[in-house]
Design an enzyme around this catalytic site. Structure first.
Site, PDB file in Angstrom:
ATOM      1  N   HIS A  22       0.806  -1.225   0.000  1.00 17.99           N
ATOM      2  CA  HIS A  22       0.000   0.000   0.000  1.00 17.99           C
ATOM      3  C   HIS A  22       0.831   1.264   0.000  1.00 17.99           C
ATOM      4  O   HIS A  22       0.397   2.304  -0.481  1.00 17.99           O
ATOM      5  CB  HIS A  22      -0.985  -0.043   1.162  1.00 17.99           C
ATOM      6  CG  HIS A  22      -2.086  -1.001   0.879  1.00 17.99           C
ATOM      7  ND1 HIS A  22      -2.067  -2.294   1.339  1.00 17.99           N
ATOM      8  CD2 HIS A  22      -3.171  -0.886   0.089  1.00 17.99           C
ATOM      9  CE1 HIS A  22      -3.133  -2.922   0.868  1.00 17.99           C
ATOM     10  NE2 HIS A  22      -3.805  -2.091   0.111  1.00 17.99           N
TER      11      HIS A  22
ATOM     12  N   ARG B 191     -10.939   4.004  -2.078  1.00 21.71           N
ATOM     13  CA  ARG B 191     -10.500   3.148  -0.959  1.00 21.71           C
ATOM     14  C   ARG B 191     -10.977   3.795   0.335  1.00 21.71           C
ATOM     15  O   ARG B 191     -10.310   4.665   0.893  1.00 21.71           O
ATOM     16  CB  ARG B 191      -8.970   3.019  -0.961  1.00 21.71           C
ATOM     17  CG  ARG B 191      -8.400   2.108  -2.046  1.00 21.71           C
ATOM     18  CD  ARG B 191      -6.899   1.937  -1.871  1.00 21.71           C
ATOM     19  NE  ARG B 191      -6.351   0.841  -2.638  1.00 21.71           N
ATOM     20  CZ  ARG B 191      -5.708   0.990  -3.804  1.00 21.71           C
ATOM     21  NH1 ARG B 191      -5.555   2.183  -4.336  1.00 21.71           N
ATOM     22  NH2 ARG B 191      -5.213  -0.069  -4.422  1.00 21.71           N
TER      23      ARG B 191
ATOM     24  N   ASN C 110      -3.407  -6.677  -7.279  1.00 19.06           N
ATOM     25  CA  ASN C 110      -2.355  -6.670  -6.238  1.00 19.06           C
ATOM     26  C   ASN C 110      -2.539  -7.876  -5.317  1.00 19.06           C
ATOM     27  O   ASN C 110      -1.612  -8.621  -5.038  1.00 19.06           O
ATOM     28  CB  ASN C 110      -2.426  -5.393  -5.398  1.00 19.06           C
ATOM     29  CG  ASN C 110      -2.348  -4.143  -6.259  1.00 19.06           C
ATOM     30  OD1 ASN C 110      -1.747  -4.163  -7.311  1.00 19.06           O
ATOM     31  ND2 ASN C 110      -2.967  -3.072  -5.803  1.00 19.06           N
ATOM     32  N   ASP C 111      -3.768  -8.033  -4.860  1.00 21.76           N
ATOM     33  CA  ASP C 111      -4.024  -9.176  -3.986  1.00 21.76           C
ATOM     34  C   ASP C 111      -4.127 -10.470  -4.779  1.00 21.76           C
ATOM     35  O   ASP C 111      -3.672 -11.517  -4.331  1.00 21.76           O
ATOM     36  CB  ASP C 111      -5.308  -8.952  -3.177  1.00 21.76           C
ATOM     37  CG  ASP C 111      -5.024  -8.094  -1.963  1.00 21.76           C
ATOM     38  OD1 ASP C 111      -4.045  -8.392  -1.254  1.00 21.76           O
ATOM     39  OD2 ASP C 111      -5.755  -7.113  -1.733  1.00 21.76           O
TER      40      ASP C 111
ATOM     41  N   ARG D 282       2.569  -9.472  -0.720  1.00 21.79           N
ATOM     42  CA  ARG D 282       2.750  -8.295  -1.562  1.00 21.79           C
ATOM     43  C   ARG D 282       3.719  -7.276  -0.973  1.00 21.79           C
ATOM     44  O   ARG D 282       4.201  -6.393  -1.669  1.00 21.79           O
ATOM     45  CB  ARG D 282       1.394  -7.624  -1.851  1.00 21.79           C
ATOM     46  CG  ARG D 282       0.691  -7.137  -0.621  1.00 21.79           C
ATOM     47  CD  ARG D 282      -0.772  -6.818  -0.895  1.00 21.79           C
ATOM     48  NE  ARG D 282      -0.980  -5.477  -1.397  1.00 21.79           N
ATOM     49  CZ  ARG D 282      -2.169  -4.972  -1.712  1.00 21.79           C
ATOM     50  NH1 ARG D 282      -3.258  -5.724  -1.610  1.00 21.79           N
ATOM     51  NH2 ARG D 282      -2.302  -3.762  -2.135  1.00 21.79           N
TER      52      ARG D 282
END
Ligand code: PEP
Ligand code: MG
Length: 848
Positions: free
Chosen positions: A473, A580, A732-733, A743
């Protein structure tokens, strides 16, 4: 001599036109001093492995490397001429020395325009560097494509070693006096070739020695692997019939700079020979990095020049006066107990025994009667527990530091460390904003997402962290700020002094300390060129993104708030594909109220209006996104535990509050609500049930979608699709869960690649399932903004790309240059591949 013939096809490492070596304007190459081979005038800028093997040498300046095949053939590739002078600037290695590579694997990316204007030539030499072996090289000619066409075919007949082994073993080993290397860049390809050519004239076995490291002076590669630097102290060792002459002449050659003429002739040139010995030194040849270039993992692209600010743990404020001895004492005792428990928990997470021992020492200190008594004494004098404790551990650490005993002095650090732990508990502090001067480049062991989110973008030009990976992140935030960032940084960077001038290259993943005037002016020139291109793309970004064969791709933004949404719309963002919402919840001590949330969501909706889509994701916390005020049980695998929708389902009140707040934005916007981390149909149904109830309660409705970021969801996309309005793929996940690579893991950052064929297959399955049910699919993970990935995503049928705000104009410009049909063929091709490296190699040639 052995009759065994080895044949090897060497493939084009770059696209371009082959040029005979004799035409290369550098005698070292033209006269084949480094080796026989071919040169290539490149049109691409991603160097691919010409053969499979082990990278036995990667030069510190990242412009040259050698791959040794399993048959022992050394293929040396040297990008450009005089490129060593760039000291790594403009080159981005994709591999490390010692790594095994496959043919076609990307090895080094380079900024072709930058290198071409700084170096003498971009002509790239592909050479066979083996010394003393019979080898026949048949170079090809004409245009070649990287990774596809052969540039030369070689036949190689290894010479048996008996002939050279026996002759001289009885004679003494001679050494020169140490020679201080005058070459500014050490013995790189050119001087190494000159030295090796000179050494080969002797029958003696000749070695270069630097401390315990040793190189075969007759092998260009061996000399380069020694990774010498200006000022290194080198001795020549020789044994055999003409050893004396070899030592004398080669020491003189080294002292004179091996043809580079950088140094004055040194005493060693006429040095007497010394000390015969019998035992040879072990060959080690450990590579040492250029001390001014700090490598890491590229996390957010861009270049900046600024001054270092080392970010260390925050200062903790406590009041001096206590509120009564009994209460302050109880406060201290509670904090000490909690600290003991925290350390115990930490210990259980640590596998490394030496680190666990440090924590044992911390626990001891928490019970150290002297330390605790000091604090209690201060409390008895009317001080607060926090003030008393800080005074006690600071004094105690200071006393230890003053002692003569090194071991005890080291304990001072432990005292400070554990002291801070207790102090944080006493002060109830969780987070403080990082405040720095304008033009700062931050270096930190670690930054939390909330540290990063609260950075003042007018002052921070870029940052580097020792921890973290490119899909974490913190990296995502850097991309959204449009500032360069490097993760997985060499920890030596933590020692760079505050105020040191540095160039951060977020695309190459390098930090350069104390750049000279030439490097600085080059960095500024690159920044100017980049800014000009960005301006051009911004000017065109108002138009929709339509491929040349008419396919419309919606390019929307990943945002955190209304301000970022405004920026997105201003540069061509066609909506918000991912709000987000967790950023509204972090960096504070309590959860935001329904009204506060509603105001924030409504503000974003108002910026977008009723047409542009607004996708708000419900709270996605857990894993690497903790909330200080939401106590979560300690988990062995937090990424596999209570995360995303599971937390919301566990805290239904908080979930309902958030949904109601979101629904209040429905009357002013085109509201879409999205659930993160859906792994099962049951989770989706449970979340939808609550949403339906809140829709009924509020009388407002929204479109409903889910993130596809767990492989199970992609695999059952066909079953999920009828129950939602859309999917958004969180690559990403999806990448971390598909490849089982955290990650945020610095060591795995290079391999955790969203372009791995397994991830691409899951994306393809998701799109097919959605389209069968007439549902649209977006991608909101990092690869949506990756120029290399965009053609594949379009080819797989993705309808929407949700990217960080600064990437919008470039992604739109790229879409307009593509045709969907060529993207479709490309996607089908890469889906059949087995590795991300192969995929990237193909995509690099597609982009050429
Ligand atoms: C993702 O996983 O790709 C995604 C977009 O969600 P986040 O990065 O916020 O976890
Ligand atoms: Mg995610």
């Amino acid at each position: 001599m052995s009759e065994h013939l080895t044949r090897l096809d060497v493939y084009a490492p770059l696209s371009g036109v082959l040029v005979p070596l004799s035409d290369v304007p550098d005698p070292v190459f033209a006269e084949r001093m480094v080796g026989d081979g071919v040169s290539l005038d490149p049109t691409s800028s991603e160097l691919l492995a010409p053969v499979a093997g082990i990278v036995t040498h990667l030069h510190n300046a990242h412009h040259a490397l050698t791959i040794t095949t399993d048959d022992g053939i050394e293929v040396l590739v040297h990008i450009g001429i005089d490129t060593v002078m760039l000291r790594g600037e403009g080159f981005a290695p994709r591999i490390r020395q010692g790594e095994r590579v496959t043919m076609g694997q990307p090895l080094i990316g380079f900024a072709a325009d930058f290198v071409a204007t700084r170096a003498r030539s971009l002509l790239t030499q592909v050479l066979i560097a083996n010394g003393g072996e019979e080898i026949h090289v048949a170079p090809f000619s004409g245009p070649v494509q990287a990774g596809r066409d052969v540039v030369m075919r070689i036949e190689h007949r290894p010479v048996t070693t008996e002939l050279t082994m026996h002759s001289d073993h009885a004679s003494a080993t001679l050494f020169s006096e140490p020679v201080t290397l005058p070459n500014p860049q050490g013995l790189h390809a050119r001087p190494a070739a000159v030295l090796a050519a000179a050494a080969k004239k002797f029958r003696a076995d000749v070695r270069l020695l630097r401390g315990k490291d040793e190189a075969n002076a007759k092998s260009v590669v061996s000399v380069m692997v020694l990774s010498t630097q200006a000022g290194d102290s080198i001795r020549v060792q020789a044994s055999g019939a003409d050893a004396a002459q070899a030592v004398r002449e080669l020491a003189a050659l080294l002292a004179a700079g091996c043809g580079e003429g950088a140094g004055e002739s040194q005493a060693a040139a006429s040095a007497p020979l010394t000390r015969p010995v019998t035992a040879p030194t072990a060959a080690t040849g450990v590579a040492s990095a250029n001390p001014d270039i700090f490598p890491g993992v590229a996390a957010s692209p861009g270049l900046a020049v600024g001054k270092v600010v080392q970010v260390r743990a925050q200062r903790i404020e406590v009041s001096e006066a206590g509120v009564g001895v009994v209460r302050e004492r109880a406060h201290l005792d509670t904090a000490l107990r909690e600290a003991v428990r925290d350390v115990e928990l930490l210990k259980r997470e640590i596998a490394d025994a030496s680190k666990a021992k440090i924590l044992d020492a911390h626990q001891e200190l928490l019970a150290d009667p002297e330390l605790v008594d000091l604090a209690v004494e201060n409390i008895a004098n009317g001080k607060s527990a926090g003030w008393a404790w800080r005074a006690a551990f600071t004094l105690y650490a200071g006393e230890l530091e003053g002692l003569d005993n090194a071991l005890l002095r080291e304990r001072a650090n432990d005292v400070r460390d554990v002291g801070r732990r207790v102090l944080l508990l006493l002060a109830g502090v969780t987070h403080a904003k990082i405040d720095v001067p304008t033009g700062s480049i931050l270096i930190a062991e670690e930054l939390t997402p909330s540290d990063t989110a609260t950075l003042d973008r007018s002052k921070v030009l870029g940052f580097c962290t020792v921890g973290g990976g490119a899909t974490g992140h913190v990296a995502i935030l850097a991309r959204s700020f449009g500032i360069p960032a490097i993760c997985g940084m060499d920890s030596a960077a933590l020692k760079i002094s505050d105020g040191t001038e540095v160039v951060i290259d977020g695309s190459a993943g390098t930090l350069r300390r104390n750049p000279d005037a030439a490097a600085l002016s080059e960095a500024h020139a690159r920044m100017t060129r980049h800014a000009a291109r960005v301006e051009q793309e911004k000017a065109a970004a108002g138009a929709p993104a339509i491929t040349r064969d008419g396919a419309r791709i919606e390019v929307v933004a990943n945002v955190r708030d209304a301000a970022e949404t405004r920026e997105a719309v201003a540069i061509g963002g066609e909506g918000v594909g991912l709000l987000r919402s967790e950023f509204l919840f972090s960096d504070r001590d309590t959860a935001p109220s329904e009204d506060e949330q509603a105001a924030a969501y409504r503000a974003v909706a108002e910026v977008l209006g009723r047409e542009r889509p607004l996708v708000i994701r419900t709270l996605d916390i857990g894993g690497d996104k903790p909330l200080s005020y939401l106590p979560m049980p300690r988990e062995d695998n937090p990424f596999l535990g209570l995360r995303g929708i599971r937390v919301s389902l566990d805290y239904p009140d908080m979930f309902r509050t958030q949904l109601r707040a979101m629904l209040k934005a429905a009357p002013v916007g085109n509201l879409h609500i999205m659930f993160p981390m859906i792994a099962t149909l049951d989770e989706l149904r449970a979340a939808k049930k609550i949403l339906n109830e809140e829709q009924r309660n509020t009388g407002h409705t929204a479109k409903v979608g889910i993130m596809i970021e767990v492989p199970s969801a992609a695999l059952i996309a066909e079953r999920l699709a009828p129950e939602v309005d859309f999917f958004s793929i969180g690559t990403n996940d999806l990448t971390q869960y598909t490849l089982a690579m955290d990650r945020g893991h610095a060591r795995l950052a290079r391999e955790a690649d969203g372009l791995h064929p397994s991830v691409l297959r899951l994306i393809g399955m998701t799109v097919d399932a959605a389209h069968q049910h007439d549902k649209w699919v977006g991608v909101c993970g990092g690869i949506a903004g990756d120029a290399m990935a965009v053609p594949v995503l379009i080819g797989l049928g993705v309808d929407e790309l949700s990217v960080s705000v600064p990437a919008i104009p470039a992604v739109k410009a790229l879409v307009c240059r593509l045709t969907r049909s060529e993207c479709q063929s490309l996607a089908q091709e890469v889906l059949q591949m087995g590795t991300a490296t192969e995929v990237r190699a193909r995509l690099a040639s597609f982009a050429d």
